[in-house]
Design an enzyme around this catalytic site. Structure first.
Site, PDB file in Angstrom:
ATOM      1  N   PHE A  93       0.831  -1.206   0.000  1.00 22.25           N
ATOM      2  CA  PHE A  93       0.000   0.000   0.000  1.00 22.25           C
ATOM      3  C   PHE A  93       0.863   1.253   0.000  1.00 22.25           C
ATOM      4  O   PHE A  93       1.857   1.330   0.732  1.00 22.25           O
ATOM      5  CB  PHE A  93      -0.867   0.071   1.264  1.00 22.25           C
ATOM      6  N   ASP A  94       0.462   2.244  -0.773  1.00 20.79           N
ATOM      7  CA  ASP A  94       0.927   3.601  -0.556  1.00 20.79           C
ATOM      8  C   ASP A  94       0.219   4.116   0.702  1.00 20.79           C
ATOM      9  O   ASP A  94      -0.772   3.526   1.154  1.00 20.79           O
ATOM     10  CB  ASP A  94       0.588   4.452  -1.781  1.00 20.79           C
TER      11      ASP A  94
END
Length: 359
Positions: free
Chosen positions: A203-204
């Site tokens: 995930f960002d």
């Protein structure tokens, strides 16, 4: 945003539903089949995938666009005995099935599993080829929603969806607007061998797990103001972003392995891959996750460096980011990527404001 499911709001309705489910479960288990039964929706982590993310349907889409829906349906019927090739979401779905197999070993009667739903606006006549392809690859997908040309977004909440993956960015944007975690999937430019025993999800941070509050400051006031802001509000948790609830769902399943002393052998691993700097703005991110009661297995603070090379080492089954610049860089190096069209980042490309066309 989509939440982990709980029981029904009214006791008598819940009791009636439990009886219906018990009857359906008994009927299913009396049938002779090696296929595992789908979990009860309200306890499952439901992943809705479109047919064009699960399978590579580039050729079929071209027929639809150039020759129309009737030719498209005819083509699918004529080739329904030919399995479709795997698409961007295929390795992700296989990894979900592996996690389910491990969970069933530890919890034979457990309902807290991944439930994969094929959510597509295809016509029902195309369903035979999709079913044949799913059976060819031995995928455990029993729930279908085929809307015959209409948008399936209105059904996502009814299916209690935790994550929706599509190749159609407009549908994904619509789903996020409805509070559903969603992303547009892209095939990588090169094929990468992925783990067959561990689901890896990257995930960002900002505008993905967290809101775009801090990203707005970067875009509008620059990095120095951003660093000052993050230091000032280090102990104030960031607001949740569109995929926070999916990380929460993954964490819920991870804890089931930890409870069986399987932490070191857990088939789910999560990664935070952020452009933030650790010393200047990393503490607020980690404290936010802590305040939510969530863990991340690995946190990589890149201080603006490209994400592609790190992702090439991680080899995630899916990588979520809100900026197409990072998606493109990841794709080039073989990472299956998913764009989250949320927040102020949609107005920029490579740090520059996208000029809006005048009506």
């Amino acid at each position: 945003m989509s939440e982990i499911k709980t029981g029904g709001p009214v006791a008598n309705e819940k009791n009636a539903e439990e009886k219906d489910w018990a009857a359906a479960k008994a009927a299913f288990e009396n049938l002779k089949s090696n296929k595992p039964r789908p979990p009860k929706p309200q306890y499952a982590v439901t992943i809705a995938v479109s047919s064009r993310t699960l399978f590579n349907m580039v050729e079929e889409k071209k027929i639809f666009q150039e020759q129309g829906v009737e030719k498209y349906v005819t083509h699918q019927q004529e080739h329904e005995s030919e399995p479709l090739k795997p698409g961007a979401a295929f390795p992700f779905v296989k990894a979900l099935m592996n996690v389910n197999a491990r969970l069933r070993e530890l919890y034979p009667d457990g309902e807290e599993l991944f439930d994969i739903v094929l959510m597509t606006n295809n016509h029902a006549q195309v369903g035979v080829r999709l079913i044949n392809s799913i059976n060819h690859y031995d995928l455990t997908i029993e729930r279908f929603c085929m809307t015959g040309g209409k948008s399936p977004i209105g059904y996502l909440k009814a299916y209690m969806t935790n994550l929706y993956l599509s190749a159609d960015s407009e549908k994904v944007t619509e789903a996020i607007g409805e509070g559903i975690a969603a992303a547009t999937m892209f095939m990588p430019n090169t094929e990468t061998e992925l783990s067959s025993t561990q689901l890896r999800v990257a995930f960002d941070g900002d505008a993905v797990l967290f809101s775009d509050e801090s990203e707005i400051i970067v875009k509008e006031h620059g990095l120095d103001t951003f660093f000052e802001h993050e230091k000032k509000f280090e102990n104030k948790p960031l607001a949740q972003g569109p995929l926070k609830c999916f990380l929460e769902a993954l964490g819920k399943l991870q804890r089931k392995f930890y409870a069986k002393n399987e932490r070191l052998n857990c088939p789910i691993r999560t990664y935070l891959v952020t452009a933030r700097s650790a010393a200047s703005s990393g503490a607020r991110v980690l404290k936010t996750l802590r305040s939510w009661g969530l863990e991340i297995d690995e946190a990589l603070f890149l201080a603006g460096a490209p994400k592609g090379p790190l992702l090439q080492k991680i080899k995630p089954h899916i990588f979520f980011d809100d900026q197409m610049f990072h998606i493109e860089g990841a794709k080039e190096l073989g990472t299956i990527s998913a764009h989250v069209p949320y927040g102020i980042g949609q107005k920029y490309h490579k740090g520059k404001l996208i000029q809006q066309k005048k009506e």
